[in-house]
Design an enzyme around this catalytic site. Sequence first.
Site, short mmCIF file in Angstrom:
data_model
loop_
_atom_site.label_atom_id
_atom_site.label_comp_id
_atom_site.label_asym_id
_atom_site.label_seq_id
_atom_site.Cartn_x
_atom_site.Cartn_y
_atom_site.Cartn_z
N VAL A 13 0.85 -1.20 0.00
CA VAL A 13 0.00 0.00 0.00
C VAL A 13 0.88 1.25 0.00
O VAL A 13 0.64 2.21 -0.75
CB VAL A 13 -0.94 -0.03 1.24
CG1 VAL A 13 -1.66 1.30 1.41
CG2 VAL A 13 -1.95 -1.17 1.10
N GLU A 153 -7.82 2.72 2.49
CA GLU A 153 -7.58 2.49 1.05
C GLU A 153 -8.55 1.41 0.56
O GLU A 153 -8.95 0.53 1.33
CB GLU A 153 -6.13 2.07 0.81
CG GLU A 153 -5.61 0.91 1.66
CD GLU A 153 -5.92 -0.46 1.10
OE1 GLU A 153 -6.35 -0.51 -0.06
OE2 GLU A 153 -5.75 -1.44 1.83
N GLY A 255 -16.06 -20.34 -7.23
CA GLY A 255 -14.68 -20.82 -7.40
C GLY A 255 -14.13 -21.36 -6.10
O GLY A 255 -14.88 -21.63 -5.16
N GLY A 259 -8.61 -15.39 -1.27
CA GLY A 259 -7.36 -15.44 -0.52
C GLY A 259 -6.81 -14.03 -0.48
O GLY A 259 -7.54 -13.05 -0.59
N CYS A 262 -5.95 -9.47 2.38
CA CYS A 262 -6.99 -8.56 2.91
C CYS A 262 -8.26 -9.26 3.38
O CYS A 262 -8.61 -9.18 4.55
CB CYS A 262 -7.32 -7.50 1.86
SG CYS A 262 -5.87 -6.60 1.31
N LYS A 322 -4.75 -14.40 -6.97
CA LYS A 322 -5.64 -13.98 -8.06
C LYS A 322 -4.75 -13.54 -9.21
O LYS A 322 -3.54 -13.34 -9.02
CB LYS A 322 -6.57 -12.85 -7.61
CG LYS A 322 -5.84 -11.57 -7.30
CD LYS A 322 -6.84 -10.46 -7.09
CE LYS A 322 -6.13 -9.13 -6.99
NZ LYS A 322 -7.03 -8.01 -6.85
N ARG A 329 0.00 -14.68 -0.58
CA ARG A 329 -0.46 -14.72 0.81
C ARG A 329 -1.88 -15.30 0.88
O ARG A 329 -2.78 -14.84 0.18
CB ARG A 329 -0.41 -13.33 1.44
CG ARG A 329 1.02 -12.90 1.78
CD ARG A 329 1.09 -11.49 2.30
NE ARG A 329 0.86 -10.51 1.23
CZ ARG A 329 0.81 -9.19 1.42
NH1 ARG A 329 0.93 -8.70 2.64
NH2 ARG A 329 0.63 -8.38 0.41
C1 UGA Z 1 -9.48 -6.40 -1.72
C2 UGA Z 1 -10.61 -5.41 -2.08
O1 UGA Z 1 -11.22 -5.77 -3.32
C3 UGA Z 1 -10.08 -3.99 -2.16
O2 UGA Z 1 -11.15 -3.07 -2.38
C4 UGA Z 1 -9.38 -3.64 -0.84
O3 UGA Z 1 -8.85 -2.33 -0.85
C5 UGA Z 1 -8.25 -4.63 -0.60
O4 UGA Z 1 -8.82 -5.96 -0.54
C6 UGA Z 1 -7.59 -4.25 0.70
O5 UGA Z 1 -8.23 -4.34 1.75
O6 UGA Z 1 -6.47 -3.74 0.66
P1 UGA Z 1 -7.59 -7.66 -3.14
O7 UGA Z 1 -7.35 -8.44 -1.90
O8 UGA Z 1 -6.43 -7.07 -3.88
O9 UGA Z 1 -8.57 -6.41 -2.83
O10 UGA Z 1 -8.30 -8.63 -4.17
P2 UGA Z 1 -9.75 -8.84 -4.79
O11 UGA Z 1 -9.73 -8.51 -6.22
O12 UGA Z 1 -10.79 -8.21 -3.97
O13 UGA Z 1 -9.87 -10.43 -4.67
C7 UGA Z 1 -9.83 -11.06 -3.38
C8 UGA Z 1 -10.03 -12.55 -3.52
O14 UGA Z 1 -11.37 -12.84 -3.88
C9 UGA Z 1 -9.16 -13.21 -4.60
O15 UGA Z 1 -8.63 -14.41 -4.08
C10 UGA Z 1 -10.13 -13.52 -5.73
O16 UGA Z 1 -9.75 -14.63 -6.49
C11 UGA Z 1 -11.39 -13.80 -4.93
N1 UGA Z 1 -12.64 -13.64 -5.70
C12 UGA Z 1 -12.98 -12.44 -6.21
C13 UGA Z 1 -13.47 -14.74 -5.88
O17 UGA Z 1 -13.17 -15.86 -5.41
N2 UGA Z 1 -14.63 -14.59 -6.58
C14 UGA Z 1 -15.00 -13.39 -7.09
O18 UGA Z 1 -16.09 -13.31 -7.70
C15 UGA Z 1 -14.16 -12.28 -6.91
#
Ligand code: UGA
Length: 454
Positions: A13, A153, A255, A259, A262, A322, A329
Amino acid sequence: MADIAIVGGCGYVGLVYSVAFAKLGHTVTSVDVDAARVASLREGRSPIFEPGLDDLLHSALTTGRLSFTSAFHDAIPAAEFVFICVGTPSDALGKADLTYVADAARQIGAHATGHTVIVNKSTMPIGSVEYVSGILAEHASSGSTFDVVSNPEFLREGAALHDVLNPSRIVIGASCQAAADRVAGLYASLSAPILMTDPRTAEMIKYASNAFLATKISFINEVSNICEQLGADSTVVAQGMGLDDRIGARFLQPGVGFGGSCFPKDVRALAAMAREAGLDSSMLSAVLSINQAMRGLVVEKLTQRCGGIGGKTIAILGLAFKPGTDDVREAPALDIIGRLLACGATVRATDPVANHHVASAFPEVSLFDNAYAAAAGADAVVLMTEWDEYRGLDLDHLANAMRGNILLDGRNALNVRTAEDAGLHYIGIGRYGASARAFIFSERPSLSNTLAAD
Ligand code: UGA
């Protein structure tokens, strides 16, 4: 334009905000206790993989608006704003561990001069503005004063710079209007709604947002398990639900679950805060347990279809939590690799950018440059991260490389018919009978055509 110091400026961040604020024209000094990262960033080498970051880092260093240091006395005294961007990992009870926040606040208190606005940017538990204010007051030198503001954020890894420069909202929690206005001023060139509120409410907005998105994912995953038993296709169910704009299609992809650094941590922390307040957080507990169960289900499905896992060779496609990041992590892939190894499987794996993070954690796993090499001689292939290059796989080529024919698509990212035409036995998530349904669905006119004809 302001003088900003970012504490934890070499972390995820902190680094993203460092280059973004420099791009917006501010002068930024990033301070970090990790001297190796400071040295590497001074030379323009980023320790993290994030699209667009290298270019912005180079231009920020070239303009002289961004510098890195490990000495607090180089960064804090001249700063008008100090952002706290250090990690807040889970402790043994699931609570956010504020050790690094406390260290940062002590250093800031000891080195700040005049009046400084301190911005809590890391995800910190409700009450952290007061907590940080207390530490600052304890360590402040005479004559220095502070306003502490929460400004959470909302950036996604893999799209972090886009999210910082095109925010959906800017949330500012302050008990002093003048401080809130000054923080809002830092983002003046961005067009985003600004929500000003009290510190505790701002802190809660962050946790509630992440917990809600995680809940959506666990909800559709639970529905996908029901679909599988009752003969429905969860991907089409999610599509049908998502067309209702009160529900929305995003974060509704069935799915292997969420993970990253966050969602798991923040849902655990919110549940812990609720528990401490004497409340029952049964929904948050269910979100976490469904997420864990999805991982167990992958191993269960493989065991069933392969007739046991011991002695089998399993290829894992995708290690990052992702696509678009090398972050592993709490990645579901790592959890599943551990479970497969424990069952006596031989594991081969590949990821476009994250292989190096797995080499030391799992020395017994063979790592490969691409999916076809990883699949060579495998009894089963498991897709864990939906990278574009896996969506576009030549499934005939993949099938020819394998010894067996099981393809477990943990992200429902592949076309069922193409897989079956390649001779693969396709297993998705909540896609019972998906082959037939995908066929019927693709033969129908598209929704927009149907509507136009009506
Ligand atoms: C998440 C939030 O989306 C951000 O808004 C936030 O700022 C961030 O955490 C944080 O707290 O710093 P991030 O962890 O980067 O962001 O990733 P995401 O895109 O949200 O995905 C999180 C997980 O959910 C991934 O493992 C992804 O594969 C999974 N996911 C996402 C699913 O299993 N299904 C979905 O439909 C969408």
